[in-house]
Design a protein around this motif. Structure first.
Motif, PDB file in Angstrom:
ATOM      1  N   LEU A  81       0.861  -1.169   0.000  1.00  0.00           N
ATOM      2  CA  LEU A  81       0.000   0.000   0.000  1.00  0.00           C
ATOM      3  C   LEU A  81       0.903   1.227   0.000  1.00  0.00           C
ATOM      4  O   LEU A  81       1.750   1.386   0.875  1.00  0.00           O
ATOM      5  N   SER A  82       0.725   2.091  -0.992  1.00  0.00           N
ATOM      6  CA  SER A  82       1.593   3.262  -1.100  1.00  0.00           C
ATOM      7  C   SER A  82       0.991   4.496  -0.439  1.00  0.00           C
ATOM      8  O   SER A  82       1.666   5.503  -0.250  1.00  0.00           O
ATOM      9  N   GLY A  83      -0.302   4.415  -0.093  1.00  0.00           N
ATOM     10  CA  GLY A  83      -0.978   5.523   0.578  1.00  0.00           C
ATOM     11  C   GLY A  83      -1.670   5.043   1.832  1.00  0.00           C
ATOM     12  O   GLY A  83      -1.113   4.254   2.597  1.00  0.00           O
ATOM     13  N   CYS A  84      -2.877   5.512   2.042  1.00  0.00           N
ATOM     14  CA  CYS A  84      -3.676   5.100   3.198  1.00  0.00           C
ATOM     15  C   CYS A  84      -5.020   4.563   2.713  1.00  0.00           C
ATOM     16  O   CYS A  84      -5.566   5.032   1.718  1.00  0.00           O
ATOM     17  N   ALA A  85      -5.531   3.572   3.449  1.00  0.00           N
ATOM     18  CA  ALA A  85      -6.788   2.925   3.057  1.00  0.00           C
ATOM     19  C   ALA A  85      -7.809   2.989   4.184  1.00  0.00           C
ATOM     20  O   ALA A  85      -7.455   2.864   5.367  1.00  0.00           O
TER      21      ALA A  85
END
Length: 294
Positions: A81-85
């Motif tokens: 995951l490169s960001g936030c979920a």
């Protein structure tokens, strides 16, 4: 509307209501209220037999009468995951009661364009958020009807991305109704973690590990995200929640720069799963901290 089951109950912590309640009460009673009311806490996410007592020192600083919504920022262990979920669930199950996801805040976060949604199976496989839910449910039990949670899975963020998410979350951090739970273990030491740093000035491995962790904790207490990033680059300490911690530090910096708040972050407890004495040993470190804002 989907419900996230308590997928680690019965293994990582007790799924029996009375037993779990008694266990958490005992740990909380052994911890003193010394740095509260907390606006944010840092606490571990291992099995309770290893870190439950340590976590209590963070949760003891929470003032449930004040808190209305709780942001839980946990690192992603199982998916890239490169960001936030954000979660796709409307409720999170615990052995005590269901915790309700805050749809209004989720909508606000969605509108920034910087969040994706995780599938329910990804959510249920991950433990970094779930391991905080029983403590949250326990501490907030008398105010559960006015409580919502905002679970956020945090990926491998660059320093620039940590700053971006820090800006997004800073408005919520400034609100006394909000509590941020930052989920992180500290040093994962041993060949199985591919990390065997040793400071030869220390007579024992476990003392070297503790010195390394304390160095990081001291830097976190300064609320300086750049110094924390530099520490991680220099020593490579395997702090699994380094990105959630980085986001918190960046959010704090936003408020500090605005000049409206006085902040104090303090670590209250440190523990290791075992004491490493030779290169074949392994351990995970745990730390509990509280951030106050005036």
């Amino acid at each position: 509307m989907s419900v996230r089951k308590a997928s680690h109950a019965g293994s990582w912590y007790s799924d029996i209501h009375k037993e779990l309640s008694r266990q958490l009460d005992n740990w909380l009673n052994l911890a003193d209220l010394t740095h509260g009311p907390a606006r944010a806490i840092i606490a571990p996410h291992a099995g309770y037999q290893y870190c439950g007592a340590c976590s209590a020192f963070a949760y003891r600083q929470v003032s449930p009468v004040v808190v209305k919504r709780i942001f839980i920022l946990g690192p992603s262990h199982n998916v890239r995951l490169s960001g936030c979920a954000l979660s796709s669930a409307a409720k999170y199950r615990t052995p005590f009661y269901d915790l309700i996801v805050d749809t209004q805040v989720y909508s606000e976060l969605d509108s920034t364009g910087h969040f994706v949604r995780m599938d329910l199976d990804v959510d249920e496989e991950e433990h970094s958020i779930e391991m905080h839910l029983p403590y949250i449910a326990k501490v907030m039990a008398d105010y559960k009807d006015s409580l919502t949670i905002i679970p956020v899975l945090v990926g491998s963020l660059s320093p620039e991305d940590e700053a971006l998410y820090g800006r997004i979350f800073s408005r919520y951090l400034s609100d006394p109704d909000s509590l941020f739970v930052i989920s992180s273990d500290f040093c994962h030491w041993g060949h199985r973690f591919r990390y065997t740093y040793y400071d030869s000035s220390q007579p024992e491995l476990h003392l070297s590990i503790a010195k390394l962790d304390r160095m990081g904790m001291d830097i976190i207490e300064t609320l300086n995200p750049t110094a924390f990033t530099e520490y991680l680059k220099k020593y490579g300490n395997t702090i699994c929640g380094r990105h959630p911690i980085g986001v918190l530090l960046q959010a704090a910096q936003q408020l500090i720069r605005a000049g409206e708040h006085k902040m104090s972050l303090k670590f209250l407890k440190y523990a290791q799963s075992s004491q490493c004495r030779n290169m074949n040993d392994s351990s995970v470190s745990y730390a509990a901290a509280s951030l106050t804002i005036e």
